[in-house]
Design a protein around this motif. Structure first.
Motif, PDB file in Angstrom:
ATOM      1  N   UNK A  30     -34.805  -1.164 -11.729  1.00 48.67           N
ATOM      2  CA  UNK A  30     -34.069  -0.888 -12.945  1.00 48.67           C
ATOM      3  C   UNK A  30     -34.893  -0.250 -14.043  1.00 48.67           C
ATOM      4  N   UNK A  31     -36.204  -0.346 -13.938  1.00 50.98           N
ATOM      5  CA  UNK A  31     -37.060   0.266 -14.953  1.00 50.98           C
ATOM      6  C   UNK A  31     -37.023   1.786 -14.899  1.00 50.98           C
ATOM      7  N   UNK A  32     -36.531   2.348 -13.774  1.00 49.05           N
ATOM      8  CA  UNK A  32     -36.477   3.805 -13.628  1.00 49.05           C
ATOM      9  C   UNK A  32     -35.091   4.329 -13.261  1.00 49.05           C
ATOM     10  N   UNK A  33     -34.096   3.458 -13.187  1.00 42.58           N
ATOM     11  CA  UNK A  33     -32.765   3.892 -12.750  1.00 42.58           C
ATOM     12  C   UNK A  33     -31.711   3.436 -13.751  1.00 42.58           C
ATOM     13  N   UNK A  34     -30.671   4.258 -13.904  1.00 45.75           N
ATOM     14  CA  UNK A  34     -29.606   3.916 -14.842  1.00 45.75           C
ATOM     15  C   UNK A  34     -28.365   3.363 -14.178  1.00 45.75           C
ATOM     16  N   UNK A  35     -28.044   3.883 -12.969  1.00 48.51           N
ATOM     17  CA  UNK A  35     -26.865   3.452 -12.218  1.00 48.51           C
ATOM     18  C   UNK A  35     -27.279   3.127 -10.797  1.00 48.51           C
ATOM     19  N   UNK A  36     -27.004   1.899 -10.363  1.00 48.07           N
ATOM     20  CA  UNK A  36     -27.451   1.437  -9.054  1.00 48.07           C
ATOM     21  C   UNK A  36     -26.283   0.784  -8.329  1.00 48.07           C
ATOM     22  N   UNK A  37     -26.103   1.141  -7.053  1.00 44.28           N
ATOM     23  CA  UNK A  37     -25.088   0.510  -6.223  1.00 44.28           C
ATOM     24  C   UNK A  37     -25.772  -0.520  -5.331  1.00 44.28           C
ATOM     25  N   UNK A  38     -25.104  -1.647  -5.101  1.00 34.07           N
ATOM     26  CA  UNK A  38     -25.691  -2.729  -4.333  1.00 34.07           C
ATOM     27  C   UNK A  38     -24.672  -3.269  -3.337  1.00 34.07           C
ATOM     28  N   UNK A  39     -25.149  -3.605  -2.141  1.00 33.37           N
ATOM     29  CA  UNK A  39     -24.284  -4.156  -1.111  1.00 33.37           C
ATOM     30  C   UNK A  39     -25.030  -5.161  -0.271  1.00 33.37           C
ATOM     31  N   UNK A  40     -24.292  -5.948   0.506  1.00 27.80           N
ATOM     32  CA  UNK A  40     -24.911  -6.986   1.332  1.00 27.80           C
ATOM     33  C   UNK A  40     -24.360  -6.937   2.755  1.00 27.80           C
ATOM     34  N   UNK A  41     -25.166  -7.494   3.678  1.00 30.34           N
ATOM     35  CA  UNK A  41     -24.633  -7.762   5.008  1.00 30.34           C
ATOM     36  C   UNK A  41     -23.995  -9.153   4.966  1.00 30.34           C
ATOM     37  N   UNK A  42     -23.767  -9.762   6.111  1.00 25.90           N
ATOM     38  CA  UNK A  42     -23.004 -11.008   6.142  1.00 25.90           C
ATOM     39  C   UNK A  42     -23.863 -12.265   6.043  1.00 25.90           C
ATOM     40  N   UNK A  43     -25.149 -12.143   5.779  1.00 22.35           N
ATOM     41  CA  UNK A  43     -26.034 -13.313   5.756  1.00 22.35           C
ATOM     42  C   UNK A  43     -25.637 -14.298   4.657  1.00 22.35           C
ATOM     43  N   UNK A  44     -25.880 -15.570   4.921  1.00 22.13           N
ATOM     44  CA  UNK A  44     -25.514 -16.614   3.963  1.00 22.13           C
ATOM     45  C   UNK A  44     -26.252 -16.442   2.641  1.00 22.13           C
ATOM     46  N   UNK A  45     -27.407 -15.801   2.681  1.00 24.27           N
ATOM     47  CA  UNK A  45     -28.202 -15.599   1.467  1.00 24.27           C
ATOM     48  C   UNK A  45     -27.736 -14.398   0.649  1.00 24.27           C
ATOM     49  N   UNK A  46     -26.778 -13.641   1.149  1.00 26.55           N
ATOM     50  CA  UNK A  46     -26.356 -12.413   0.491  1.00 26.55           C
ATOM     51  C   UNK A  46     -25.916 -12.589  -0.957  1.00 26.55           C
ATOM     52  N   UNK A  47     -24.961 -13.496  -1.245  1.00 21.34           N
ATOM     53  CA  UNK A  47     -24.531 -13.662  -2.637  1.00 21.34           C
ATOM     54  C   UNK A  47     -25.668 -14.088  -3.565  1.00 21.34           C
ATOM     55  N   UNK A  48     -26.534 -14.967  -3.089  1.00 18.83           N
ATOM     56  CA  UNK A  48     -27.667 -15.411  -3.897  1.00 18.83           C
ATOM     57  C   UNK A  48     -28.604 -14.253  -4.207  1.00 18.83           C
ATOM     58  N   UNK A  49     -28.921 -13.467  -3.190  1.00 21.15           N
ATOM     59  CA  UNK A  49     -29.853 -12.356  -3.375  1.00 21.15           C
ATOM     60  C   UNK A  49     -29.225 -11.261  -4.235  1.00 21.15           C
ATOM     61  N   UNK A  50     -27.928 -11.032  -4.055  1.00 22.23           N
ATOM     62  CA  UNK A  50     -27.269 -10.012  -4.880  1.00 22.23           C
ATOM     63  C   UNK A  50     -27.284 -10.413  -6.352  1.00 22.23           C
ATOM     64  N   UNK A  51     -27.025 -11.694  -6.619  1.00 24.09           N
ATOM     65  CA  UNK A  51     -27.053 -12.157  -8.004  1.00 24.09           C
ATOM     66  C   UNK A  51     -28.436 -11.982  -8.618  1.00 24.09           C
ATOM     67  N   UNK A  52     -29.477 -12.272  -7.824  1.00 19.00           N
ATOM     68  CA  UNK A  52     -30.841 -12.173  -8.334  1.00 19.00           C
ATOM     69  C   UNK A  52     -31.238 -10.726  -8.603  1.00 19.00           C
ATOM     70  N   UNK A  53     -30.988  -9.840  -7.634  1.00 21.55           N
ATOM     71  CA  UNK A  53     -31.339  -8.429  -7.825  1.00 21.55           C
ATOM     72  C   UNK A  53     -30.527  -7.829  -8.963  1.00 21.55           C
ATOM     73  N   UNK A  54     -29.235  -8.144  -9.004  1.00 19.05           N
ATOM     74  CA  UNK A  54     -28.373  -7.600 -10.062  1.00 19.05           C
ATOM     75  C   UNK A  54     -28.842  -8.048 -11.440  1.00 19.05           C
ATOM     76  N   UNK A  55     -29.279  -9.297 -11.555  1.00 17.43           N
ATOM     77  CA  UNK A  55     -29.786  -9.793 -12.834  1.00 17.43           C
ATOM     78  C   UNK A  55     -30.992  -8.985 -13.289  1.00 17.43           C
ATOM     79  N   UNK A  56     -31.903  -8.712 -12.352  1.00 22.73           N
ATOM     80  CA  UNK A  56     -33.074  -7.917 -12.683  1.00 22.73           C
ATOM     81  C   UNK A  56     -32.712  -6.503 -13.105  1.00 22.73           C
TER      82      UNK A  56
END
Length: 287
Positions: A30-56
């Motif tokens: 995020x320090x170098x990007x303005x618009x970022x798309x994010x997606x997950x596979x079906x792993x149980x950790x997906x929602x947790x990891x998406x929340x963490x990356x999105x927060x950053x």
């Protein structure tokens, strides 16, 4: 510190691959990007990891566009109109693993120099954090798999085949069977329910893991069987007799059909490709 391997960052959930690390990677991107798309596979950790990356990402002012459960090729396609893409997947690894793959708008993964820059920022923690009134927002994209399917269909013809597709309990269910059906194929799916425990089989599409697919192809008199890995950036196949066709064999067949002057393969691809194709074979690093 060496975070990036040949295909992104991977590790066991909460033992190396933690939400803290994911958030720091998000802040680095995020320090170098303005618009970022994010997606997950079906792993149980997906929602947790998406929340963490999105927060950053949002902490550095990014607008984050979540496309939910998608394949890696679908995420790469969605990155075309963004500054970067983040795919949360550990690919073919067992279910206890999580991973992060970073993508450029041209559909290529982050280069070595880009990955090195992310590592340096993660280590130094010199992120470009924004004040409270300039943090980014999260947006939801609901039509990304459909857009990807239409783009594929625009470049292929019709096919009247009976195909069995093993979706590996991953996101392949929302792209591969749909594209094949619209091409005119009769499609049967197995392991098409997304489940991060991978109850049908492990995500690695080895011949040993695909006994059910082979049996289905033969017993149903199908023309071909297709199997994906956990994020569907890889495929293997079975012919109508139940013979397994791995990545090197498929690469050779595709290169024979489509390559005119030159074909690029990774350094670990079989040397048999050089003997089978008429075009010049160029080898490059994995990833």
């Amino acid at each position: 510190m060496s975070l990036f391997g040949s295909s992104g960052v991977r590790g066991v959930v909460n033992d190396g691959m933690t939400p803290e690390l994911a958030c720091r990677i998000g802040m680095a991107v995020g320090s170098d990007a303005g618009n970022v798309v994010i997606g997950t596979d079906s792993r149980t950790s997906g929602p947790m990891m998406e929340a963490a990356v999105s927060s950053g990402l949002m902490a550095c002012g990014c607008q984050v566009y979540s496309c939910g459960l998608v394949t890696t090729p679908t995420l790469a396609e969605a990155t075309r109109c963004m500054d970067a893409g983040v795919m949360l997947t550990a690919s073919h690894n067992p279910p206890e693993y999580a991973g992060i793959k970073l993508w450029n708008p041209d559909g290529m993964g982050f280069s070595v120099s880009q990955s090195d820059k992310i590592e340096q920022l993660v280590s130094s923690r010199k992120f470009r954090l924004k004040p409270w009134d300039k943090v980014g927002q999260r947006h939801v994209l609901n039509d990304v798999p459909e857009m990807h399917a239409r783009r594929i269909l625009a470049g292929v013809g019709k096919a009247k085949l009976k195909v069995v597709v093993d979706c590996a309990n991953g996101p392949a269910f929302n792209i591969t069977p749909i594209v094949l059906q619209r091409m005119g194929c009769k499609v049967v799916t197995i392991n098409s329910n997304p489940d991060g425990h991978f109850p049908g089989r492990m995500p690695e599409p080895t011949e040993e893991n695909l006994g059910d697919l082979r049996n289905a192809v033969v017993s149903m008199n199908a023309d071909v069987g297709i199997a994906h890995d956990g994020d569907a950036d890889r495929m293997v196949a079975f012919d109508d007799k139940g013979q397994y066709l791995g990545g090197d064999q498929l690469l050779a067949l595709f290169a024979k059909r489509y390559a005119k002057k030159k074909v690029v393969v990774t350094v670990d691809a079989s040397m048999a490709i050089d003997d089978y194709v008429d075009a010049k074979v160029v080898r490059t690093r994995v990833g």
